[in-house]
Design an enzyme around this catalytic site. Structure first.
Site, PDB file in Angstrom:
ATOM      1  CD  GLU A  91      -2.089  -1.131   3.049  1.00 52.94           C
ATOM      2  OE1 GLU A  91      -2.719  -2.097   3.443  1.00 52.94           O
ATOM      3  OE2 GLU A  91      -1.888  -0.117   3.745  1.00 52.94           O
ATOM      4  CB  CYS A 112       2.335   7.343   3.561  1.00 50.04           C
ATOM      5  SG  CYS A 112       2.612   6.093   4.789  1.00 50.04           S
ATOM      6  CB  CYS A 119       5.758  -5.438   9.714  1.00 51.15           C
ATOM      7  SG  CYS A 119       7.040  -4.696  10.755  1.00 51.15           S
ATOM      8  CB  CYS A 123       3.665  -2.840  16.878  1.00 60.01           C
ATOM      9  SG  CYS A 123       5.389  -2.421  16.614  1.00 60.01           S
ATOM     10  CB  CYS A 126       0.783  -2.285  13.805  1.00 58.19           C
ATOM     11  SG  CYS A 126       1.247  -2.021  12.090  1.00 58.19           S
ATOM     12  CB  CYS A 359       1.083   1.080   8.129  1.00 61.44           C
ATOM     13  SG  CYS A 359       1.467   0.524   9.778  1.00 61.44           S
TER      14      CYS A 359
HETATM   15  N1  SAH Z   1       7.646   0.278  10.993  1.00 63.42           N
HETATM   16  C1  SAH Z   1       7.825   1.677  11.031  1.00 63.42           C
HETATM   17  C2  SAH Z   1       7.133   2.423   9.914  1.00 63.42           C
HETATM   18  C3  SAH Z   1       5.775   1.957   9.551  1.00 63.42           C
HETATM   19  S1  SAH Z   1       4.515   2.203  10.776  1.00 63.42           S
HETATM   20  C4  SAH Z   1       7.393   2.218  12.386  1.00 63.42           C
HETATM   21  O1  SAH Z   1       6.807   1.479  13.165  1.00 63.42           O
HETATM   22  O2  SAH Z   1       7.673   3.382  12.631  1.00 63.42           O
HETATM   23  C5  SAH Z   1       4.220   3.932  10.610  1.00 63.42           C
HETATM   24  C6  SAH Z   1       3.482   4.535  11.771  1.00 63.42           C
HETATM   25  O3  SAH Z   1       2.101   4.138  11.771  1.00 63.42           O
HETATM   26  C7  SAH Z   1       4.048   4.119  13.096  1.00 63.42           C
HETATM   27  O4  SAH Z   1       4.235   5.222  13.937  1.00 63.42           O
HETATM   28  C8  SAH Z   1       2.994   3.182  13.573  1.00 63.42           C
HETATM   29  O5  SAH Z   1       3.100   3.016  14.927  1.00 63.42           O
HETATM   30  C9  SAH Z   1       1.723   3.840  13.087  1.00 63.42           C
HETATM   31  N2  SAH Z   1       0.537   2.990  13.139  1.00 63.42           N
HETATM   32  C10 SAH Z   1       0.468   1.660  12.976  1.00 63.42           C
HETATM   33  N3  SAH Z   1      -0.790   1.226  13.157  1.00 63.42           N
HETATM   34  C11 SAH Z   1      -1.537   2.313  13.462  1.00 63.42           C
HETATM   35  C12 SAH Z   1      -2.922   2.509  13.764  1.00 63.42           C
HETATM   36  N4  SAH Z   1      -3.771   1.502  13.766  1.00 63.42           N
HETATM   37  N5  SAH Z   1      -3.346   3.768  14.029  1.00 63.42           N
HETATM   38  C13 SAH Z   1      -2.480   4.810  13.978  1.00 63.42           C
HETATM   39  N6  SAH Z   1      -1.176   4.677  13.703  1.00 63.42           N
HETATM   40  C14 SAH Z   1      -0.699   3.448  13.450  1.00 63.42           C
HETATM   41 FE1  SF4 Z   2       5.917  -3.091  11.937  1.00 62.23          FE
HETATM   42 FE2  SF4 Z   2       3.590  -1.893  12.338  1.00 62.23          FE
HETATM   43 FE3  SF4 Z   2       5.342  -2.128  14.333  1.00 62.23          FE
HETATM   44 FE4  SF4 Z   2       5.869  -0.427  12.299  1.00 62.23          FE
HETATM   45  S1  SF4 Z   2       4.179  -0.264  13.775  1.00 62.23           S
HETATM   46  S2  SF4 Z   2       7.271  -1.926  13.262  1.00 62.23           S
HETATM   47  S3  SF4 Z   2       4.937  -1.574  10.603  1.00 62.23           S
HETATM   48  S4  SF4 Z   2       4.297  -3.841  13.294  1.00 62.23           S
END
Ligand code: SAH
Ligand code: SF4
Length: 377
Positions: A91, A112, A119, A123, A126, A359
């Protein structure tokens, strides 16, 4: 599978040409076709000898990510789903320029981009991590997201077929002047490809997007943060903090066990000193998890120690996960408490909430729909 030519830096292309007995100026011609005209066929490279076009075609691919679907949000954010050569889905999210920041309506936009398929960091909040990690993106697949989005914008703007014509020599529209690596994946876990992709995106012979306009977001890979600090271009760095203490962060981000806050802060310190640049701390607000006002004390201390700006982002709901965003009152109280402690903080306005812009969400839905796990709507 052949290597995609957009994964090559200028040096590598020049070396390949030399091995083929070709003069060096051919590199300039090819790069101009690739990044100025954004052609999609070797035959469109009219000033190259036919034999060279044939050798190029034998050695390299030229494809861009294939368009699958686009979703629009009320605030004109657009989310693209692309299919890669091996069928993997990724995406990109297109975010319109903020007219207030540009002194009027601006055609320029932020994209973006994704850096991996899935990944590995898992987390808990996410969508990208939910189905695990599949593979790294190549440099060409990162660059290709920008070119494919610009081609879509070109088509939308002209509504003519000229830019659909692979033999068209029209220069590509330059729509995207800001990039954030905040899509699917952990960019610093794909370090080598990321740097090659960044070279193409940033160079004058490539896409020409200024390093100061490119932000890399990481969940906190401390050694790679330090490595990045030693690279020459001045990219911006954002840290996905989300928890101001090890106790809170560990609950939602497994990476915190490998690189606890002390180690992460040490790496950020190094980056700030080495680059003379401050990092941004990203902080998603999740109800009952990290939004209690007393946490602003440790968050403020961290921000002040790093002289970092804090970006508060209300959580976007993910299908199948039981996390929620706090009420607006709670979001504002949290933001105010940080301000009162002297932190430079912003509370991000809604961008793309209604198109699952966080994401990994669109891909997740597409894959679940494809496997029949949820009904398509
Ligand atoms: N892996 C990297 C970059 C991709 S995630 C990282 O974690 O920074 C990019 C951002 O989107 C991160 O700050 C992540 O925590 C946030 N993100 C992920 N899921 C989300 C959600 N459901 N709502 C809001 N932000 C989210
Ligand atoms: Fe991976 Fe999502 Fe954590 Fe970023 S926020 S490191 S994309 S699992």
């Amino acid at each position: 599978m052949k290597q995609n030519i957009r994964s090559l830096t200028r040096d590598t292309l020049e070396r390949w040409l030399k091995d083929m007995g070709q003069p060096r100026f051919r590199a300039d011609q090819i790069l101009k076709w690739l990044y100025h005209h954004s052609v999609r066929s070797w035959d469109a490279m009219g000033n190259l000898p036919r034999s060279l076009r044939e050798s190029l075609a034998t050695s390299f691919d030229l494809d861009l990510p294939g368009f699958v679907e686009v979703r629009g949000a009320a605030d004109s954010t657009r989310k693209f789903l692309w299919k890669l050569a091996d069928g993997a889905l990724i995406e990109s999210v297109l975010i319109p320029a903020n007219p207030a920041a540009h002194g009027g309506a601006s055609a320029r936009k932020t994209l973006c981009v994704s850096s991996q398929v899935g990944c590995a960091y898992g987390c808990r909040f996410c969508a990208s991590g939910l189905e695990g990690w599949k593979r790294h993106l190549t440099p060409a697949e990162m660059v290709g997201q920008v070119l494919a989005t610009e081609a879509w914008l070109d088509r939308e703007a002209t509504e003519a077929s000229a830019s659909d014509d692979p033999n068209s020599n029209r220069p590509r529209g330059r729509w995207i002047d800001n990039l954030v690596f905040m899509g699917m994946g952990e960019p610093l876990a794909n370090y080598e490809n990321l740097l090659k992709g960044l070279a193409v995106l940033n160079a004058d012979w490539g896409m020409g997007i200024g390093a100061r306009r490119i932000t890399i977001s990481t969940s906190g890979l401390a050694p790679q943060i330090q490595q990045l600090a030693d690279e020459p271009p001045q990219f911006r760095l954002a840290i996905s903090l989300h928890g101001p203490t090890d106790e809170v962060r560990e609950k939602i981000m497994p990476i915190n066990r490998r690189y606890p806050l002390d180690r992460l802060v040490e790496a950020c310190d190094y980056y700030t000193r080495k680059r003379g640049k401050r990092v941004t701390l990203e902080y998603i607000l999740i109800e009952g998890v990290n939004d209690e006002i007393h946490l602003t004390e440790s968050l403020a201390a961290l921000a002040q120690r790093l002289r970092a700006k804090v970006n508060l982002i209300p959580y976007n709901r993910v299908d199948g996960l039981s996390w929620h965003r706090p009420s607006e009152t709670q979001q504002e109280s949290f933001c105010r408490a940080l301000k009162e402690r002297g932190v430079n903080v912003t509370l991000r306005r809604e961008k793309g909430h209604d198109i699952e812009a966080a994401c990994g969400q669109l891909r997740l839905r597409a894959e679940r729909e494809a496997s029949g796990a949820v009904p398509a709507n």
